[in-house]
Design a protein around this motif. Sequence first.
Motif, PDB file in Angstrom:
ATOM      1  N   VAL A  40      -8.136   6.002  -1.297  1.00 30.11           N
ATOM      2  CA  VAL A  40      -7.345   5.510  -2.423  1.00 30.11           C
ATOM      3  C   VAL A  40      -5.869   5.455  -2.032  1.00 30.11           C
ATOM      4  N   PHE A  41      -5.416   6.514  -1.365  1.00 31.91           N
ATOM      5  CA  PHE A  41      -4.007   6.580  -0.963  1.00 31.91           C
ATOM      6  C   PHE A  41      -3.645   5.410  -0.047  1.00 31.91           C
ATOM      7  N   VAL A  42      -4.497   5.151   0.941  1.00 35.17           N
ATOM      8  CA  VAL A  42      -4.189   4.073   1.891  1.00 35.17           C
ATOM      9  C   VAL A  42      -4.119   2.730   1.167  1.00 35.17           C
ATOM     10  N   LEU A  43      -5.066   2.514   0.251  1.00 36.95           N
ATOM     11  CA  LEU A  43      -5.035   1.263  -0.509  1.00 36.95           C
ATOM     12  C   LEU A  43      -3.732   1.146  -1.310  1.00 36.95           C
ATOM     13  N   GLY A  44      -3.371   2.232  -1.981  1.00 30.98           N
ATOM     14  CA  GLY A  44      -2.147   2.233  -2.780  1.00 30.98           C
ATOM     15  C   GLY A  44      -0.923   2.005  -1.908  1.00 30.98           C
ATOM     16  N   PHE A  45      -0.880   2.665  -0.776  1.00 29.44           N
ATOM     17  CA  PHE A  45       0.250   2.558   0.142  1.00 29.44           C
ATOM     18  C   PHE A  45       0.398   1.119   0.643  1.00 29.44           C
ATOM     19  N   LEU A  46      -0.742   0.538   1.074  1.00 37.17           N
ATOM     20  CA  LEU A  46      -0.698  -0.839   1.571  1.00 37.17           C
ATOM     21  C   LEU A  46      -0.243  -1.798   0.483  1.00 37.17           C
ATOM     22  N   PHE A  47      -0.749  -1.550  -0.732  1.00 43.09           N
ATOM     23  CA  PHE A  47      -0.387  -2.410  -1.848  1.00 43.09           C
ATOM     24  C   PHE A  47       1.129  -2.399  -2.062  1.00 43.09           C
ATOM     25  N   VAL A  48       1.714  -1.188  -2.124  1.00 39.82           N
ATOM     26  CA  VAL A  48       3.157  -1.092  -2.347  1.00 39.82           C
ATOM     27  C   VAL A  48       3.912  -1.724  -1.187  1.00 39.82           C
ATOM     28  N   TYR A  49       3.411  -1.503   0.026  1.00 35.17           N
ATOM     29  CA  TYR A  49       4.068  -2.082   1.202  1.00 35.17           C
ATOM     30  C   TYR A  49       4.119  -3.605   1.081  1.00 35.17           C
ATOM     31  N   ARG A  50       2.986  -4.189   0.683  1.00 36.19           N
ATOM     32  CA  ARG A  50       2.944  -5.644   0.515  1.00 36.19           C
ATOM     33  C   ARG A  50       3.897  -6.104  -0.581  1.00 36.19           C
ATOM     34  N   VAL A  51       3.901  -5.373  -1.690  1.00 33.06           N
ATOM     35  CA  VAL A  51       4.775  -5.757  -2.809  1.00 33.06           C
ATOM     36  C   VAL A  51       6.234  -5.772  -2.365  1.00 33.06           C
ATOM     37  N   ILE A  52       6.635  -4.706  -1.665  1.00 32.39           N
ATOM     38  CA  ILE A  52       8.029  -4.594  -1.262  1.00 32.39           C
ATOM     39  C   ILE A  52       8.426  -5.736  -0.338  1.00 32.39           C
ATOM     40  N   HIS A  53       7.493  -6.136   0.524  1.00 31.25           N
ATOM     41  CA  HIS A  53       7.832  -7.166   1.502  1.00 31.25           C
ATOM     42  C   HIS A  53       7.453  -8.567   1.062  1.00 31.25           C
ATOM     43  N   SER A  54       7.046  -8.710  -0.180  1.00 29.60           N
ATOM     44  CA  SER A  54       6.711 -10.047  -0.689  1.00 29.60           C
ATOM     45  C   SER A  54       7.973 -10.690  -1.265  1.00 29.60           C
ATOM     46  N   PRO A  55       7.915 -11.984  -1.554  1.00 31.06           N
ATOM     47  CA  PRO A  55       9.053 -12.634  -2.220  1.00 31.06           C
ATOM     48  C   PRO A  55       9.406 -11.927  -3.529  1.00 31.06           C
ATOM     49  N   PHE A  56       8.385 -11.450  -4.235  1.00 31.60           N
ATOM     50  CA  PHE A  56       8.624 -10.705  -5.461  1.00 31.60           C
ATOM     51  C   PHE A  56       9.502  -9.469  -5.182  1.00 31.60           C
ATOM     52  N   GLY A  57       9.170  -8.775  -4.089  1.00 35.48           N
ATOM     53  CA  GLY A  57       9.951  -7.601  -3.707  1.00 35.48           C
ATOM     54  C   GLY A  57      11.398  -7.954  -3.397  1.00 35.48           C
ATOM     55  N   GLN A  58      11.597  -9.109  -2.781  1.00 39.31           N
ATOM     56  CA  GLN A  58      12.971  -9.540  -2.469  1.00 39.31           C
ATOM     57  C   GLN A  58      13.765  -9.766  -3.749  1.00 39.31           C
ATOM     58  N   VAL A  59      13.105 -10.366  -4.745  1.00 43.20           N
ATOM     59  CA  VAL A  59      13.796 -10.587  -6.014  1.00 43.20           C
ATOM     60  C   VAL A  59      14.155  -9.243  -6.640  1.00 43.20           C
ATOM     61  N   LEU A  60      13.209  -8.295  -6.585  1.00 42.86           N
ATOM     62  CA  LEU A  60      13.483  -6.971  -7.146  1.00 42.86           C
ATOM     63  C   LEU A  60      14.740  -6.383  -6.518  1.00 42.86           C
ATOM     64  N   LYS A  61      14.825  -6.509  -5.191  1.00 41.56           N
ATOM     65  CA  LYS A  61      15.987  -5.933  -4.509  1.00 41.56           C
ATOM     66  C   LYS A  61      17.278  -6.623  -4.941  1.00 41.56           C
ATOM     67  N   SER A  62      17.185  -7.938  -5.171  1.00 38.34           N
ATOM     68  CA  SER A  62      18.410  -8.615  -5.581  1.00 38.34           C
ATOM     69  C   SER A  62      18.777  -8.226  -7.009  1.00 38.34           C
ATOM     70  N   VAL A  63      17.783  -7.899  -7.826  1.00 31.64           N
ATOM     71  CA  VAL A  63      18.069  -7.404  -9.172  1.00 31.64           C
ATOM     72  C   VAL A  63      18.792  -6.060  -9.067  1.00 31.64           C
ATOM     73  N   ARG A  64      18.313  -5.229  -8.143  1.00 34.62           N
ATOM     74  CA  ARG A  64      18.923  -3.915  -7.977  1.00 34.62           C
ATOM     75  C   ARG A  64      20.367  -4.043  -7.508  1.00 34.62           C
ATOM     76  N   GLU A  65      20.584  -4.936  -6.551  1.00 40.01           N
ATOM     77  CA  GLU A  65      21.933  -5.023  -5.998  1.00 40.01           C
ATOM     78  C   GLU A  65      22.919  -5.652  -6.959  1.00 40.01           C
ATOM     79  N   ASN A  66      22.474  -6.694  -7.647  1.00 42.47           N
ATOM     80  CA  ASN A  66      23.398  -7.381  -8.544  1.00 42.47           C
ATOM     81  C   ASN A  66      22.606  -8.164  -9.574  1.00 42.47           C
TER      82      ASN A  66
END
Lengths: 336, 295, 235
Positions: A181-207
Amino acid sequence: MSTNEMSKTLGPDGGGGALVVGWKANRWWIAGLIVLAVAPFLVYPIFLAKILCFALFAIAFNLLLGYVGLLSFGHAAFFGMAAYISGHVMKEWGVTPEVAILIATASMAVLGVVFGMIAIRRQGIYFAMVTLALSQMVYFLALQSEFTHGEDGIQGIPRGAFLGLVSLESSLSIYYFVAGVFVLGFLFVYRVIHSPFGQVLKSVRENEARATSLGYDTDRYKLLAFTLSATLAGLAGATKVLVFQLASLTDVTWQMSGEVVLMTLLGGVGTILGPVVGAGIVVSMHNLLAEIGSVTTIVQGLIFILCVLVFRRGVVGEVSAWLRRRRSTKKHPRAG
Amino acid sequence: MMEILGIPAPVFLGQLLLGAINGAFYAVLSLGLALIFGLLNLINFAHGTFYMLGAFVSWLGLRYLGIDYWTSLVVAPLAVALFGIVIERTMLKRLYDLDHLYGLLLTFGLALVIEGVFRQLHGASGQPYAIPSALSGGVNLGFMYLPVYRAWVILASLVMCLVTWLIIERTKLGALLRAATENPDLVRAFGVNVSLMITVVFGFGAALAAFAGVLAAPIYSVNPIMGANLIIVVFAVVVIGGMGSIMGAILSGFLLGLVEGLTKVYWPEASSVVAFMVMAVVLMVKPAGLFGRNA
Amino acid sequence: MTRESLLVLRDLQTWYGESHILHGVSLDVAEGEVVTLLGRNGAGKTTTLKSIMGLARHRRGSVAFGGQETVHLSPNRIARMGIAFCPEERGIFSSLNVRENLTLPPVIRDGGMSLDEVYDLFPILLERGGSVGTKLSGGEQQMLAIARILRTGAKFLLLDEPTEGLAPVIVEQIGRIINVLKERGYTILLVEQNFRFASTVADRHYVVEHGRIVDEVSGNAVSSNREKLEAYLGV
């Protein structure tokens, strides 16, 4: 308010592109999997399973703080409530563990949408207070409802058999289940962070203002991130119940919400491995200090203070900053 | 027997009185929280701890030094203010240039440490604190019995809130404070030592919380976690009122106490969560809070 | 220069975070003088004022006021030496009414105007005393922002674009006020983009570009240097 300071603590995984390819990059993943596979022969497996559950919880929390800049002080609501639901359906309905986990996790997705819609109405520092208050509501519900059994909690939850086939009663089998379960969850978050969606999240955080002006509906992104984070926290809580066969009030308290903040802060906000390291340290500390009453709380508080005052990058953040410094001095040796 | 909205009058009014007392504590605490937030941009998680310290200092003072209630009412807030000032000068001060979340995390850590220490020393069970003789007993108002001490708590809190409000809204010092809340740099450029002001305001906020703690000591038992649970409700109060307004903080404190009291009459199970439900509704309808100017 | 310099800047450098804004500003202002800083947006004029005042904290070089080095001092200490600041955005407090705004800055030494004198100079402020500061018109807000620093006893005024966005009638009025202040012995360092206005009030002008002083023009030479100044300002 600005969340730039938090973003400065970003580790080496902060900026990357798609899922890594090639042996050189993959060796870390393989090494990680080997460690997970071998560890239960070296350390007590239930203890490891506990760490993995909390690590998943902290990863879920960090998705929100580290990558969107939102500090939730109420994530125990999802962790603890998922534990209750998963425990209840296992014990009372007799479903198999993976079904119980699915039901509990899906419920937390729904609760995440509801809480998220309320909490993102207020920015920055208010967000923490709102999430804390909402989770306190869940705490009182858990204290008073019948299905949670109030102060007693749900006890003696069977671990059941994975898919109805593989019994999880032994320590080793439950450990490998949790590790999966942990590995699945970890991979999922890893993908989210490195997806275009994740990039938008980071830009929301920065500004956030700039992200809005670029045409992003930032509230929708924040809500989706909040829901994902709540769902994963639920996954962690639902899994934890299988390990301990107990769902109790402890998991829905604000202290538990504080604990996941501590794990992330200590490990390194905004780093992918930080929450895992932080969870390892905090859970180990609990085991060491369990005997001496309130000392755990005092030590936790002191770690909080130290982290905030002098150690804002966390363990992983400090280590990777040190590695980067070393690498750059290797590449560019001082002219002499 | 006389009834109010289908409930025997003494029961109804009794719960309303309890609500008003809780409301008084909410008001004093959220007032201090809002003051600190305004000038320091800090959500002080340790505010509940200051409240607990106020109660504990007066209990310890009575037990070991024979300091009576009335002296405690002055001494305990001063002691806690001093403690708050030390915290501000040694720790919080380093965080003003950073993300505001760090202030919240630091005060959270402080709350854990202080409460942990008191639990280690005094256990989690409560210590009783006797009502001072001058305020014991009660008055029969005909329609209900009014314990004198409870009336005193409401009165003292109201006066404290109003005096604070008057200082902020009607004096030169208050004008400086309001100005510094809006634009600290400009006030510095007028030759005002804003850093000193910040320290004093933090100390004053801590003193307010401790004052509430001393008032609370004879009503609730004095215990290390008395502030931790209260502060979360106060956070909800502050979100409901909107942080920007001092009067908003006071009014929503009392209002929420009364709403809780009424809920106890009609739907007892919900009384512990009604504050959070009100908060959720307010956020959906008016995100800036009832009295807030903007989010 | 005949008179002794009251304010002396030497190689003043200022940073905002990572960005280097002032790259070594040197200038002198003598007692009783009115001096302007001319330049385009982003040239570093406002930053120069904020650096003198200590509001831009990360600064290096020398800022001597009355012979005393101030580059390491905090804004409140600098203000107490007798410098007063009127910011570009005017800085009227919305939670204070006009009277409170006016009397907010503490009197730091003798010799400031009395409230009556201030009202003589700005009669509109007496009229609007009870209303909320930010409800005033732009011109009234500017009057208030200047008026409130005259009471404090500070004799050295930093005015950041006092005419920005104001109607010509009001600009004229502000020009008159600056001349009155000059007669009363105030020293003024003024930031302006409008050099026509500047030429009616100032003794000397510095031109700021890219965080440096690139030129100096005396007040009566403005018309002869018109083309050059227009090129600097990009009008």
